[in-house]
Design a protein around this motif. Structure first.
Motif, PDB file in Angstrom:
ATOM      1  N   VAL A  48       4.020   7.511   4.787  1.00  0.00           N
ATOM      2  CA  VAL A  48       2.694   6.934   4.943  1.00  0.00           C
ATOM      3  C   VAL A  48       2.289   6.914   6.409  1.00  0.00           C
ATOM      4  N   ASP A  50      -0.600   4.817   9.215  1.00  0.00           N
ATOM      5  CA  ASP A  50      -1.547   3.731   9.449  1.00  0.00           C
ATOM      6  C   ASP A  50      -2.950   4.283   9.221  1.00  0.00           C
ATOM      7  N   LYS A  51      -3.772   3.558   8.486  1.00  0.00           N
ATOM      8  CA  LYS A  51      -5.116   4.060   8.171  1.00  0.00           C
ATOM      9  C   LYS A  51      -5.942   4.291   9.435  1.00  0.00           C
ATOM     10  N   LYS A  54      -3.586   7.376  12.681  1.00  0.00           N
ATOM     11  CA  LYS A  54      -2.824   8.330  11.874  1.00  0.00           C
ATOM     12  C   LYS A  54      -1.575   8.853  12.589  1.00  0.00           C
ATOM     13  N   LYS A  71       0.074  -3.296   0.410  1.00  0.00           N
ATOM     14  CA  LYS A  71      -0.463  -4.231   1.405  1.00  0.00           C
ATOM     15  C   LYS A  71       0.658  -5.014   2.072  1.00  0.00           C
ATOM     16  N   GLU A  81      -3.418  -1.473   7.226  1.00  0.00           N
ATOM     17  CA  GLU A  81      -3.522  -0.761   5.954  1.00  0.00           C
ATOM     18  C   GLU A  81      -2.802   0.586   6.061  1.00  0.00           C
ATOM     19  N   ARG A  83      -1.846   4.476   4.224  1.00  0.00           N
ATOM     20  CA  ARG A  83      -2.272   5.543   3.317  1.00  0.00           C
ATOM     21  C   ARG A  83      -1.129   6.545   3.207  1.00  0.00           C
ATOM     22  N   LEU A  84      -1.011   7.207   2.051  1.00  0.00           N
ATOM     23  CA  LEU A  84      -0.026   8.270   1.926  1.00  0.00           C
ATOM     24  C   LEU A  84      -0.365   9.368   2.933  1.00  0.00           C
ATOM     25  N   CYS A  85       0.627   9.862   3.622  1.00  0.00           N
ATOM     26  CA  CYS A  85       0.431  10.886   4.646  1.00  0.00           C
ATOM     27  C   CYS A  85       0.333  12.255   3.972  1.00  0.00           C
TER      28      CYS A  85
END
Length: 107
Positions: A48, A50-51, A54, A71, A81, A83-85
């Motif tokens: 993942v 960081d939103k 990146k 979360k 937050e 996100r999948l990388c």
């Protein structure tokens, strides 16, 4: 070893492990468990980022049976937050679904 066996883009990691006397054994093809996953897998790995930033990437490994609260994971790693990388295959040299801590030498 061949990359078809272990999922890496080449045999670099497998060759290094073999030189140390450590072999890679493919997961056994087994029955699907109650969670819908093949038996033999004991962990889930999430690559993942960081939103907002990146460049901050994390490989998070949890037990297969764990319920994952993304979360809560974000708070644990100090991000707001996650996100999948999308670049996991490119950055870590492993096919989708094959990313493990053994993929990290490719980073």
């Amino acid at each position: 070893a061949t990359s078809q066996l272990h999922g890496f883009r080449d045999d670099a990691v497998a060759d290094r492990l073999a030189a140390l006397g450590v072999g890679i054994v493919a997961d056994p093809i087994g029955q699907v468990n109650v969670a819908g996953r093949l038996e033999g897998h004991s962990t889930h790995n999430f690559f993942v980022n960081d939103k907002k930033d990146k460049a901050k990437k994390f490989l998070i490994t949890v037990r297969q049976a764990s319920a994952v609260d993304v979360k809560a994971l974000a708070a644990i790693v100090g991000s707001k937050e996650l996100r999948l990388c999308a670049e996991g295959e490119e950055l870590l040299g492993s096919r989708k679904g094959c990313i493990t801590p053994l993929s990290l030498p490719y980073d």
